[in-house]
Scaffold this motif. Structure first.
Motif, PDB file in Angstrom:
ATOM      1  N   MET A  56       0.813  -1.215   0.000  1.00 26.85           N
ATOM      2  CA  MET A  56       0.000   0.000   0.000  1.00 26.85           C
ATOM      3  C   MET A  56       0.852   1.273   0.000  1.00 26.85           C
ATOM      4  N   GLN A  59      -1.210   7.558   1.333  1.00 25.89           N
ATOM      5  CA  GLN A  59      -2.132   8.488   0.699  1.00 25.89           C
ATOM      6  C   GLN A  59      -1.481   9.843   0.450  1.00 25.89           C
TER       7      GLN A  59
ATOM      8  N   GLU B 127      -7.667  -7.340  -3.900  1.00 25.38           N
ATOM      9  CA  GLU B 127      -7.237  -6.011  -4.331  1.00 25.38           C
ATOM     10  C   GLU B 127      -7.990  -5.549  -5.575  1.00 25.38           C
ATOM     11  N   SER B 131     -11.383  -0.328  -5.096  1.00 26.82           N
ATOM     12  CA  SER B 131     -10.492   0.669  -5.682  1.00 26.82           C
ATOM     13  C   SER B 131      -9.343   0.886  -4.705  1.00 26.82           C
ATOM     14  N   GLN B 132      -8.271   1.447  -5.181  1.00 27.92           N
ATOM     15  CA  GLN B 132      -7.122   1.743  -4.320  1.00 27.92           C
ATOM     16  C   GLN B 132      -7.558   2.557  -3.105  1.00 27.92           C
ATOM     17  N   GLU B 133      -8.410   3.538  -3.349  1.00 28.26           N
ATOM     18  CA  GLU B 133      -8.842   4.407  -2.255  1.00 28.26           C
ATOM     19  C   GLU B 133      -9.671   3.639  -1.228  1.00 28.26           C
ATOM     20  N   LYS B 136      -7.350   1.415   0.758  1.00 29.72           N
ATOM     21  CA  LYS B 136      -6.593   2.202   1.742  1.00 29.72           C
ATOM     22  C   LYS B 136      -7.451   2.495   2.966  1.00 29.72           C
TER      23      LYS B 136
END
Lengths: 85, 208
Positions: A56, A59, B127, B131-133, B136
């Motif tokens: 990861m 952000q 994954e 979505s990546q967001e 996260k």
């Protein structure tokens, strides 16, 4: 037959995931998960858990947070440059 | 390109640090650009609080700037920065210790945290499902739900990838304590993520 109980396996798993060089321990873990389907699932999903965290990217920082950081830093830099010899 | 030695970092940090040490403000700003996101993530993961994380971010870079001359280049710049950031973040956490949810103590060991409840294989590629967001947010939420005693160890070991020894030193813990907290943190996160990622078809969202 694996010598590890399922409880031993959990503790050995930690060392295994940290890539311990103890070949005997690695072998025991692999043996156990090949014989115990539940522990195989725990083994596999724990490994995947670490993988998603490691993959990861951090952000993006909110622009106002970055702005306030730079503002404080520039003040500090200005202070430092004032008493030039 | 010169060959990489112990003290020359591949990504050019060493050169930037040297320029910053000789007073080039752009060089330090470039170092900030490289590492602010990681420092902010670390701060947020440890403090569990956006406002504190911002304070930690600022204090970390201001301290690094003030003490830049003391940086010897024996370690990587980022490792040095992480040490500052961790100390700042722990200070914040300890200041809030009156808040009962922020105890750094491990609490009573009921053995419960090493229990495994969810035994289910994951979707082939969780994954891909988010979505990546979204992913996260899921991971951040999972980490933030750990107790501080486990969270700090997990963040340093598995996110920042510090060694067990370095983690023990920074947190003032014994090595066995780091290992046992790490195991519990990992297993708790595994439980939580399994609830979301398990191969179960339609009802997977019932857990969200």
């Amino acid at each position: 037959m694996s010598l590890l109980t399922c409880k031993d396996f959990l503790h050995a798993l930690n060392e295994y995931l940290d890539e311990t060089q103890d070949a005997e321990l690695r072998q025991e873990v692999e043996k156990h998960v090949n014989e115990c389907p539940n522990c195989w699932v725990v083994f596999d999903t724990t490994r995947k858990t670490l993988k998603v965290f490691k993959g990861m990217e951090p952000q993006v920082i909110p622009p106002e947070v970055h702005g306030r950081l730079m503002e404080r830093l520039q003040k500090k830099m200005a202070q430092r440059q004032k008493p030039a010899p | 390109m010169p060959p990489t030695t112990l003290h020359t970092e591949v990504n050019g940090d060493a050169a930037l640090v040297a320029r910053a040490q000789s007073g080039d403000p752009n060089a330090f700003e470039e170092l900030i650009g490289r590492y602010e996101r990681k420092v902010f993530r670390l701060a947020r993961n440890i403090t569990n609080n956006e406002h504190d994380a911002e304070d930690v971010l600022q204090e970390t870079f201001l301290k690094a700037y003030s003490h830049l001359d003391g940086f010897q280049g024996n370690s990587k710049f980022y490792t040095w920065l992480v040490r500052i950031a961790v100390n700042e973040a722990l200070m914040k956490l300890r200041k809030r210790k009156s808040d009962k949810t922020v105890s750094m103590d491990e609490g009573i060991d009921t053995g419960e945290e090493t229990m495994v409840r969810e035994i289910a294989v994951w979707d082939d590629d969780p994954e891909q499902r988010y979505s990546q967001e979204e992913l996260k947010a899921i991971l951040q939420d999972a980490v933030q739900n750990l107790r501080p005693a486990f969270r700090t160890v997990f963040v340093l070991r598995d996110i920042e990838e510090l060694s067990t020894e370095e983690t023990a030193r920074l947190l003032d813990l014994s090595i066995p304590a780091v290992k046992s907290r790490l195991l519990r943190a990992r297993l708790q996160l595994r439980e939580r993520l399994t609830r979301l990622f398990k191969r179960k078809g339609d009802d997977v969202f019932a857990y969200m």
